[in-house]
Design an enzyme around this catalytic site. Structure first.
Site, short mmCIF file in Angstrom:
data_model
loop_
_atom_site.label_atom_id
_atom_site.label_comp_id
_atom_site.label_asym_id
_atom_site.label_seq_id
_atom_site.Cartn_x
_atom_site.Cartn_y
_atom_site.Cartn_z
N SER A 159 42.56 43.48 41.36
CA SER A 159 42.49 42.08 40.96
C SER A 159 43.55 41.73 39.92
O SER A 159 43.53 40.64 39.35
CB SER A 159 41.10 41.75 40.41
OG SER A 159 40.12 41.90 41.42
N ASP A 174 28.25 51.85 38.88
CA ASP A 174 28.11 51.58 37.45
C ASP A 174 26.63 51.43 37.04
O ASP A 174 26.25 51.70 35.90
CB ASP A 174 28.84 50.30 37.06
CG ASP A 174 30.18 50.12 37.73
OD1 ASP A 174 30.33 50.52 38.90
OD2 ASP A 174 31.08 49.54 37.10
N ARG A 220 36.78 55.66 37.65
CA ARG A 220 35.70 55.31 36.71
C ARG A 220 34.35 55.29 37.41
O ARG A 220 33.32 55.60 36.80
CB ARG A 220 35.99 53.99 36.00
CG ARG A 220 35.05 53.79 34.81
CD ARG A 220 35.53 52.72 33.83
NE ARG A 220 35.49 51.38 34.37
CZ ARG A 220 36.55 50.66 34.71
NH1 ARG A 220 37.77 51.15 34.59
NH2 ARG A 220 36.42 49.43 35.18
N ASP A 267 23.68 44.66 33.93
CA ASP A 267 24.32 45.37 32.82
C ASP A 267 23.60 45.27 31.50
O ASP A 267 24.15 45.61 30.45
CB ASP A 267 25.76 44.89 32.66
CG ASP A 267 26.67 45.42 33.75
OD1 ASP A 267 26.56 46.62 34.06
OD2 ASP A 267 27.46 44.64 34.28
#
Length: 416
Positions: free
Chosen positions: A388, A181, A253, A116
């Site tokens: 979660s 992502d 998403r 990331d």
């Protein structure tokens, strides 16, 4: 003047007035959103002043800020938001704050713990370079890209997202997990090749996009969240999810990251395959029967549908209404503004109209924090990781970031 002429004159003036009113109304949602944002982010700056090691991420309830450390994935969004506030308002106080928060991330240029770093460094330093021609920032981004390449395997052809770990529910081990992502981190690599003239960064980005296109997408352009590869052979071991409803469902998403990532990849390469993929994923999103009328999706497109079985305990009666994900809507809206510039005719109008419709929905009281339900974040009703039991129906820093980006892209589109 005859009656007919008077009639047509009045009709003409009424039409012009109506069009002007409509244009003013559209303009107002941008102004309204940034005006709503200003006091919230002022509060957040005051709350975080002097402690540049904790980065606002979300909220615990409506009172307590949830922070992440410098090594977590969302650190770059807060300085990015401040740059967007400066871009819109031209108020240099936002610029000064953005500079301090951007430079607080400097040591992350050496972070190789996860994928990331693109989110963390390009959303902060990348935006900073649009306003400050600082060679030091460029150097930091190049080192960040170099750090990201350390997670690339030529055998797999992808950048490893997470380190080896147990899958959700410990069903299996993810040896070399790659998540959708990760498409968002490729922009840093494209930038690095453009600036350094070294093609290796771009080559890695293209390889990763190609593999994602091959193994993360189904025939209908829906997407898997996680693909687990064998690091020794590059073979696909599992196609699963962590944050979606089930392995076969489409996490909203994740679909949004794909639309944005492949649109950006087409911009950087001109590769028609990436454009086709971005369009296919966008069409799936916009045309899905479960997309609500306001175009702000539920957290997963297939929640509770027959044939989609989760590997976690799902209580269908837990929520009166399936939670939405405003962050996915914001990401898609921003992506669609760009995607509309890469196509022509009916498709361009379709994507542009959808992008406007989404930001207008997000600018309404249903999602915009006009009542200051919490004192710090702009958008309400996002979902981080429902399986979660984390971040359900909360504000999220990246929802705000991509929402402001979408609004600014809308403003630029009008000028063009």
């Amino acid at each position: 003047m005859t009656f007919i002429r008077r009639f047509f004159l009045v009709f003409f003036l009424f039409t012009v007035a109506t069009q002007n009113l409509s244009a003013q109304k559209q303009q107002d949602f941008v102004k309204r959103s940034f005006s709503t944002a200003a006091p919230l982010y002022t509060n957040l700056l005051q709350k975080t002043a002097g402690n540049y090691t904790r980065y606002p991420h979300s909220m615990f309830g409506n009172d307590t800020i949830k922070y992440f450390g410098i090594d977590e994935w969302t650190g770059g969004f807060w300085p990015g938001i401040l740059w967007y506030m400066f871009e819109y308002t031209k108020d240099t106080s936002w610029q000064r704050a953005a500079t301090v928060w951007t430079e607080s991330l400097e040591k992350n240029q050496f972070n190789t713990a996860h994928h990331d770093i693109g989110f963390m460094m390009y959303c902060s330093y990348g935006n900073a370079l649009r306003f400050q021609n600082n060679p030091a920032y460029e150097k930091i981004l190049l080192q960040s890209a170099e750090s990201l390449t350390k997670r690339y395997s030529p055998v797999v052809g992808c950048i490893q997202s997470w380190n080896k770990r147990k899958s959700k529910g410990d069903i299996n081990t993810w040896e070399y997990p790659v998540i959708m992502d990760n498409m968002m981190n490729l922009e840093l690599l494209f930038y690095a090749s453009r600036v350094s003239k070294d093609p290796k960064y771009k080559q890695i980005a293209i390889s990763h996009a190609e593999k994602t296109m091959q193994y993360h997408l189904r025939k209908d352009f829906s997407s898997y969240h996680v693909v687990n590869y064998d690091p020794k052979t590059g073979a696909v071991l599992h196609q699963q999810t962590l944050q979606g409803f089930s392995d076969g469902s489409t996490w909203a998403r994740g679909q949004a990251w794909g639309i944005y990532g492949f649109t950006m990849s087409y911009r950087e390469t001109g590769d028609q395959r990436f454009l086709k993929t971005a369009m296919g994923m966008a069409d799936f999103f916009l045309q899905h029967k479960n997309l609500p009328k306001d175009k702000v999706p539920y957290w997963d497109f297939n929640v509770g549908e027959p044939g989609f079985t989760p590997d976690w305990t799902f209580d269908a009666n837990r929520f009166k209404e399936t939670p939405r994900d405003a962050s996915a809507a914001a990401i898609v809206s921003s992506a669609l503004f760009e995607l509309s510039t890469h196509v022509k005719g009916k498709k361009a109008k379709q994507y542009y109209s959808a992008a406007v419709a989404i930001v207008q929905s997000l600018s309404s009281d249903a999602y915009l924090n006009t009542a200051q339900t919490n004192p710090y974040f702009l958008l309400q009703h996002s979902t981080g990781n429902l399986p979660s039991n984390r971040e359900i129906d909360v504000p999220l820093i990246y929802a705000d970031y991509y929402f402001l980006e979408a609004l600014l892209r809308y403003e630029r589109s009008k000028k063009k």
